[in-house]
Motif scaffolding. Structure first.
Motif, short mmCIF file in Angstrom:
data_model
loop_
_atom_site.label_atom_id
_atom_site.label_comp_id
_atom_site.label_asym_id
_atom_site.label_seq_id
_atom_site.Cartn_x
_atom_site.Cartn_y
_atom_site.Cartn_z
N ALA A 139 18.85 6.70 -51.99
CA ALA A 139 18.73 5.42 -52.67
C ALA A 139 17.56 5.03 -52.86
O ALA A 139 16.64 5.59 -52.27
CB ALA A 139 19.62 4.26 -52.26
N SER A 157 17.51 -2.77 -50.85
CA SER A 157 18.23 -0.91 -51.02
C SER A 157 19.22 -1.26 -52.05
O SER A 157 19.99 -2.35 -51.98
CB SER A 157 18.49 -0.76 -49.71
N ASP A 158 19.33 -0.17 -52.88
CA ASP A 158 20.34 -0.10 -53.76
C ASP A 158 21.38 1.07 -53.19
O ASP A 158 22.24 1.41 -53.83
CB ASP A 158 20.17 0.15 -55.20
N ARG A 159 21.48 1.31 -51.88
CA ARG A 159 21.95 2.36 -51.28
C ARG A 159 23.59 2.27 -51.31
O ARG A 159 24.47 3.01 -51.44
CB ARG A 159 21.92 2.64 -49.84
N VAL A 162 24.89 -0.65 -57.26
CA VAL A 162 24.12 -0.82 -58.42
C VAL A 162 23.25 -1.80 -58.04
O VAL A 162 21.83 -1.82 -58.20
CB VAL A 162 24.72 -1.10 -59.78
N LEU A 163 23.72 -2.97 -57.12
CA LEU A 163 22.79 -4.02 -57.05
C LEU A 163 22.14 -3.78 -55.94
O LEU A 163 22.44 -3.03 -54.90
CB LEU A 163 23.88 -5.18 -56.85
N THR A 164 20.89 -4.54 -55.65
CA THR A 164 20.05 -4.29 -54.75
C THR A 164 20.55 -5.54 -53.57
O THR A 164 20.97 -6.49 -54.03
CB THR A 164 18.53 -4.66 -54.88
N GLU A 165 20.30 -5.10 -52.34
CA GLU A 165 20.89 -5.84 -51.30
C GLU A 165 19.78 -6.19 -50.39
O GLU A 165 18.90 -5.15 -50.17
CB GLU A 165 22.20 -5.39 -50.65
#
Length: 186
Positions: A139, A157-159, A162-165
């Motif tokens: 990611a 991160s988008d790990r 789809v969304l980054t957190e």
């Protein structure tokens, strides 16, 4: 104000007496790095141009070293992370990476790099030595930031989709923990 120029990326020095900023020329997008010096009365006493006509994509995401009285400013451009001495203009290229952030004690820099193909979080010494990768996944991990005590690093991160957190980890890369669970539908 000249409508053909745009001020970008302003950042205070650790002592609060200087502001580094970038001016982009609207006609050809050439950038220049400027330093404004302030006194205790918060009135600018002078500004000087440190880098002139730097290029189309110039300094971005600038941050001063937190060391007392430091004249070092970290930033990134398309060629990677740089540290510039704001007094004499000497510049050191630290290599590929972006989003450089100094540790609170000024002994480390955390940054994101695509050295393995996707963005990962790394640390290094301010001279570019001792580069250590902290995240390992497929990611994109980016925009790192130190906690005020230097024990933790927050990053996005988008790990997990789809969304980054927002995630947090120990400064050595261990105990990576997701903090947010955003859902655009809620």
């Amino acid at each position: 104000a000249n409508p053909g120029y745009y001020v970008k990326w302003a950042t205070y020095s650790g002592d609060g007496l200087q502001i580094a900023y970038v001016i982009e020329r609207g006609t050809d997008y050439a950038t220049s790095l400027w330093i404004a010096t302030y006194a205790a009365d918060a009135i600018p006493h002078w500004s000087h141009r440190l880098l002139k006509d730097y290029g189309i994509i110039g300094p971005a995401f600038m941050e001063w070293s937190p060391a007392a009285g430091s004249t070092q400013l970290a930033f990134h451009d398309p060629a990677g992370i740089k540290i510039i001495n704001t007094i004499n203009g000497t510049m050191q290229n630290l290599g590929l990476g972006r989003y450089a952030t100094w540790s609170p004690d000024g002994t480390k820099i955390v940054f994101a790099s695509r050295q393995d193909g996707d963005l990962e979080i790394w640390t290094m010494n301010p001279d570019g030595s001792g580069a250590t990768q902290l995240t390992f996944n497929t990611a994109n991990d980016s925009h790192p930031s130190w906690s005020p005590n230097g024990k933790y690093i927050a990053f996005v991160s988008d790990r997990d989709g789809v969304l980054t957190e927002i995630y947090i980890m120990n400064a050595d890369g261990s105990a990576q923990t997701r903090l947010t669970h955003d859902d655009v539908d809620n």
